[in-house]
Design an enzyme around this catalytic site. Structure first.
Site, PDB file in Angstrom:
ATOM      1  N   THR A  52       0.899  -1.339  -0.002  1.00 14.92           N
ATOM      2  CA  THR A  52      -0.095   0.014  -0.116  1.00 14.92           C
ATOM      3  C   THR A  52       0.956   1.333   0.171  1.00 14.92           C
ATOM      4  O   THR A  52       0.376   2.448  -0.119  1.00 14.92           O
ATOM      5  CB  THR A  52      -1.085   0.097   1.200  1.00 14.92           C
ATOM      6  OG1 THR A  52      -0.027  -0.167   2.178  1.00 14.92           O
ATOM      7  CG2 THR A  52      -2.039  -1.307   1.037  1.00 14.92           C
ATOM      8  N   GLY A  53       2.263   1.022   0.189  1.00 15.73           N
ATOM      9  CA  GLY A  53       3.158   2.148   0.149  1.00 15.73           C
ATOM     10  C   GLY A  53       3.461   2.596  -1.295  1.00 15.73           C
ATOM     11  O   GLY A  53       3.263   1.879  -2.189  1.00 15.73           O
ATOM     12  N   LYS A  59      -5.218  -1.708   6.661  1.00 22.59           N
ATOM     13  CA  LYS A  59      -6.036  -1.564   5.499  1.00 22.59           C
ATOM     14  C   LYS A  59      -6.421  -3.083   5.143  1.00 22.59           C
ATOM     15  O   LYS A  59      -6.745  -2.997   3.876  1.00 22.59           O
ATOM     16  CB  LYS A  59      -5.360  -0.967   4.404  1.00 22.59           C
ATOM     17  CG  LYS A  59      -4.891   0.474   4.791  1.00 22.59           C
ATOM     18  CD  LYS A  59      -4.196   1.250   3.490  1.00 22.59           C
ATOM     19  CE  LYS A  59      -3.902   2.643   3.719  1.00 22.59           C
ATOM     20  NZ  LYS A  59      -3.039   3.173   3.027  1.00 22.59           N
ATOM     21  N   ILE A  80      13.777  -5.698   0.072  1.00 26.19           N
ATOM     22  CA  ILE A  80      14.355  -4.643  -0.733  1.00 26.19           C
ATOM     23  C   ILE A  80      15.015  -3.402  -0.167  1.00 26.19           C
ATOM     24  O   ILE A  80      15.833  -2.854  -0.374  1.00 26.19           O
ATOM     25  CB  ILE A  80      13.314  -4.072  -1.776  1.00 26.19           C
ATOM     26  CG1 ILE A  80      12.671  -5.396  -2.452  1.00 26.19           C
ATOM     27  CG2 ILE A  80      14.020  -3.179  -2.851  1.00 26.19           C
ATOM     28  CD1 ILE A  80      13.651  -6.254  -3.190  1.00 26.19           C
ATOM     29  N   TYR A 124      22.023  -5.126 -13.328  1.00 23.92           N
ATOM     30  CA  TYR A 124      21.220  -5.024 -14.451  1.00 23.92           C
ATOM     31  C   TYR A 124      22.186  -5.095 -15.510  1.00 23.92           C
ATOM     32  O   TYR A 124      21.840  -5.604 -16.605  1.00 23.92           O
ATOM     33  CB  TYR A 124      20.746  -3.705 -14.151  1.00 23.92           C
ATOM     34  CG  TYR A 124      19.926  -3.500 -13.338  1.00 23.92           C
ATOM     35  CD1 TYR A 124      19.198  -4.435 -12.214  1.00 23.92           C
ATOM     36  CD2 TYR A 124      19.634  -1.978 -12.552  1.00 23.92           C
ATOM     37  CE1 TYR A 124      18.659  -4.166 -11.267  1.00 23.92           C
ATOM     38  CE2 TYR A 124      19.077  -1.851 -11.358  1.00 23.92           C
ATOM     39  CZ  TYR A 124      18.462  -2.940 -10.757  1.00 23.92           C
ATOM     40  OH  TYR A 124      17.924  -2.895  -9.586  1.00 23.92           O
ATOM     41  N   GLU A 167      32.160  -6.851  -4.851  1.00 23.40           N
ATOM     42  CA  GLU A 167      32.544  -5.546  -4.693  1.00 23.40           C
ATOM     43  C   GLU A 167      33.527  -5.667  -3.560  1.00 23.40           C
ATOM     44  O   GLU A 167      33.410  -6.639  -2.853  1.00 23.40           O
ATOM     45  CB  GLU A 167      31.490  -4.634  -4.750  1.00 23.40           C
ATOM     46  CG  GLU A 167      30.530  -4.720  -3.643  1.00 23.40           C
ATOM     47  CD  GLU A 167      29.228  -3.888  -3.627  1.00 23.40           C
ATOM     48  OE1 GLU A 167      28.975  -3.107  -4.964  1.00 23.40           O
ATOM     49  OE2 GLU A 167      28.696  -3.575  -2.595  1.00 23.40           O
ATOM     50  N   HIS A 227      27.524   1.673  -0.544  1.00 21.94           N
ATOM     51  CA  HIS A 227      26.907   0.625   0.168  1.00 21.94           C
ATOM     52  C   HIS A 227      27.590   0.614   1.688  1.00 21.94           C
ATOM     53  O   HIS A 227      28.760   0.738   1.701  1.00 21.94           O
ATOM     54  CB  HIS A 227      27.151  -0.630  -0.596  1.00 21.94           C
ATOM     55  CG  HIS A 227      26.492  -0.877  -1.600  1.00 21.94           C
ATOM     56  ND1 HIS A 227      26.344  -2.210  -2.366  1.00 21.94           N
ATOM     57  CD2 HIS A 227      25.655   0.037  -2.358  1.00 21.94           C
ATOM     58  CE1 HIS A 227      25.631  -1.952  -3.454  1.00 21.94           C
ATOM     59  NE2 HIS A 227      25.326  -0.952  -3.690  1.00 21.94           N
TER      60      HIS A 227
END
Lengths: 382, 294
Positions: free
Chosen positions: B17-18, B43, B96, B162, B212, B250
């Site tokens: 819902t965010g 909700k 995430i 990616y 890395e 990071h």
């Protein structure tokens, strides 16, 4: 974020650990006034975010007020490994019978907390680890189970500390672990932890690194205010950009930490010197891009700018519009080379096409873009 | 085949819902992922573009059969969100969210290990994972990945993940599963976990690994590869020229005391028989050679 020694001691004191009374000052007169209040003898200690203070002459014993004045004026302004001393900690001097070492930090391989305790404190622990590793007693603490008094007792035994202070040490270790966990520290280190001639265990130095991610649980503002930053980093920080200042002449902008690091690598690989690491993050809109270009533009050493964008979720045409808009808003002093790839890169490149000039160039690959940016920087320098 | 997720995976989004959760949740659904539920205690009973919202993960699992949770909750709430997901009965929790405190990560990693040994955690601070053509969970742009195989990808860095997917697609090389393990100090899933799964997956015939600077995960992976991985591995390590003691974005990407340098990692990997690319595109070129020789 790294704390100064005096901040680390205040942090420890808030967890009820025994530290010496002292005052943080920035001038010779204030150092003298502090010493008068505390009563001599005192230690005059440089507050810098680096080790090796003692060897550099940044830590001095002052038997009387004259000595405080002399040492404070010598130490203020001193350059210790590139850190100029602006703050002093004036602390009541302690008599020392024994010096120990103790720390807690995360062992990333074991994914547990690692405690290290040694009877050989007061020296560089790296040297002890090298020459006499058995002198460091290690303990791994499961974050779920925590640390118990029994474990501490075994640990103290293993470290061969003076048996007379076992109880006091166990108590201190439990408090230090509490400070480490509840205080959200990445590192807590006491070197030396001393035993006084009267048999009191006492914290004589403090090295604390707090986790900036835990700001929602703690007020980190006072520590944030004393972080060392060069002007470029401060400006970038204010715009919430991930920026690290480097020494070279090629300004680097990329999206994502990994790609930004990789970009810095490639610039070095083709014989250039990056001026910075700058990660604009995932959503490269015009505001973010303009902010990034401003930061780079204000660096007088920058001779060319390499923008390296890989569109994932971020679409190429948004990035292109961002760059075009940013160039309209900011008067850029150096030529820009762009490498734009990934999602909708063709659309993005088409948008950039009419704006291309000797101030804004496009290259098909990361490597070619780096070569071009480096050539431009070298051309400008000669 | 793929690892960890496939076309049968059903995902509940904690934080659907965010704004972030909704945006990526819907992109994941558009990709073809079975997005079956969201959670928000305030909700429950509502929906987000047709996806039902439940009060807890346990409710969502019971009603929808969700077996994976994807967490888009702000950092302060991640610790309880992860524990709720494990308690709720999912097999995989994908976090995430970035900026989770180290002590929270260390706590829930060990809590899961002790009390929920069957639950896999991925992240925090990771882009998620994609089994191209089957399911995409997280923030990877699905269309930059070619489905099929024979390459499995595991990466500590988001954008370089990616980049790797894209390099392979440009060369018409497919990917079985691409896992972004994230760059945080206590990653739930390690290189070794992914290498183990890729070694067992019959459709994965080669592995691309992106590391890395900082920590020793690459060195540990190198040791593991030498002893346990029969499939060819190609690697790239970012941060070769990063100055010591500087944080590079990071939480994990920092070199200290001469340890965790890119060179040390590349040397360790090379000694384990891994072929090393000096740049992401060189790693892509090497992988093309490897795939051609399969």
């Amino acid at each position: 974020m790294d704390l100064f020694e005096y901040q680390g001691k205040q942090f420890f004191a808030s967890y009820d650990m025994p530290v010496s009374p002292g005052e943080a000052v920035t001038t010779v007169d204030d150092a003298v006034a502090a010493a008068e209040r505390l009563g001599t003898p005192v230690m005059v200690k440089a507050q810098v975010h680096t080790g090796g203070r003692g060897k550099a002459g940044g830590v001095k014993y002052a038997a009387d007020i004259d000595a405080v004045r002399t040492h404070a004026s010598n130490i203020l302004g001193l350059d210790i490994r590139g850190h100029i001393v602006e703050n002093l900690w004036i602390e009541k001097a302690s008599d020392i019978a024994e010096e120990y070492y103790v720390s807690f930090t995360l062992d990333r391989s074991a994914k547990q907390h690692l405690g290290m305790l040694s009877a050989e404190g007061g020296v560089e622990i790296e040297a002890v680890a090298e020459e006499n590793p058995d002198a460091i007693a290690k303990i791994w603490v499961d974050p779920v189970d925590g640390l118990t008094a029994d474990q501490c007792r075994q640990w103290v035994l293993a470290a061969n500390l003076n048996p007379d202070v076992t109880d006091q040490t166990v108590e201190l270790l439990l408090k230090l672990y509490e400070a480490y966990t509840s205080g959200d520290a990445d590192l807590v280190e006491i070197n030396p932890l001393i035993v006084t001639p009267e048999g009191r265990v006492h914290v004589l130095d403090a090295k604390v690194t707090l986790d900036g991610n835990a700001g929602f649980r703690h007020d980190l503002a006072p520590f944030d205010a004393t972080q060392p930053r060069d002007e470029r980093e401060a400006a970038a920080h204010a715009k919430s950009l991930q920026y690290v200042g480097l020494e070279g002449s090629v300004g680097v902008i990329a999206n994502g930490a990994g790609l930004a690091m990789s970009t810095v690598d490639v610039v070095n690989q083709v014989g250039g010197k990056p001026a910075n690491f700058l990660d604009i993050g995932g959503g490269a809109n015009a505001d973010v891009m303009a902010g990034a270009l401003e930061v780079i533009n204000n660096d007088p050493d920058v001779q060319s700018i390499f923008i390296n964008i890989f569109g994932g979720i971020t679409r190429g045409e948004e990035v292109a519009n961002g760059i075009i808009e940013a160039m309209n808003r900011v008067d850029i002093a150096s030529p820009i080379v762009i490498r734009l790839d990934g999602t909708n890169a063709d659309e993005g490149r088409a948008l950039l096409e009419p704006h291309l000039s000797d101030r804004l160039m496009m290259a098909p690959t990361m490597l070619e873009a780096a070569q071009e940016a480096v050539a431009l920087a070298k051309g400008a320098a000669s | 085949m793929s690892i960890f997720i496939d076309e049968n995976t059903k995902v509940v989004y904690q934080g659907l819902t965010g704004s972030q959760g909704r945006y990526y949740g819907m992109l994941n659904r558009d990709y073809g992922t079975q997005v079956v539920a969201g959670t928000n205690p305030k909700k429950a009973g509502t929906d987000v573009e047709g996806v039902p919202i439940f009060a807890t993960v346990a409710d969502a699992v019971e009603s929808t059969g969700a077996n994976v949770s994807c967490v888009f909750i702000p950092a302060a709430g991640v610790r309880s969100a992860v524990l709720e997901a494990a308690e709720g009965g999912v097999e995989l929790i994908v976090v995430i969210t970035e900026g989770v405190p180290m002590h929270d990560e260390a706590f829930f990693y060990n809590k899961l290990k002790a009390d929920y040994p069957g639950v896999r955690l991925l992240g925090p601070n990771c882009p998620g994972l994609i089994s191209p053509g089957k399911a995409n969970i997280g923030i990877t742009a699905g269309h930059i990945a070619k489905e099929g195989g024979p390459v499995g990808i595991v990466s500590r860095s988001g954008t370089l993940t990616y980049q790797a997917l894209y390099e392979l697609k440009q060369k018409d090389i497919g990917c079985t599963t691409c896992v972004g393990i994230g760059g945080d100090p206590v990653p739930g899933t390690s290189f070794i976990d992914c290498l183990t799964a890729f070694e067992e997956d019959p459709e994965t015939e080669a592995v691309m690994m992106i590391g890395e600077i900082g920590g020793s995960a690459e060195e540990e992976a190198a040791e593991f590869i030498a002893a346990n991985v029969s499939k060819p591995v190609v690697a790239y390590v970012a941060g070769l020229t990063a100055p010591p003691g500087k944080k590079m974005g990071h939480a994990g990407a920092i070199v200290s005391g001469g340890k965790g340098t890119a060179q040390a990692k590349m040397d360790a990997l090379a000694a384990a028989g891994v072929r090393i690319g000096q740049s992401p595109s060189e790693a892509g070129d090497i992988m093309a050679e490897v795939v051609a020789a399969l």
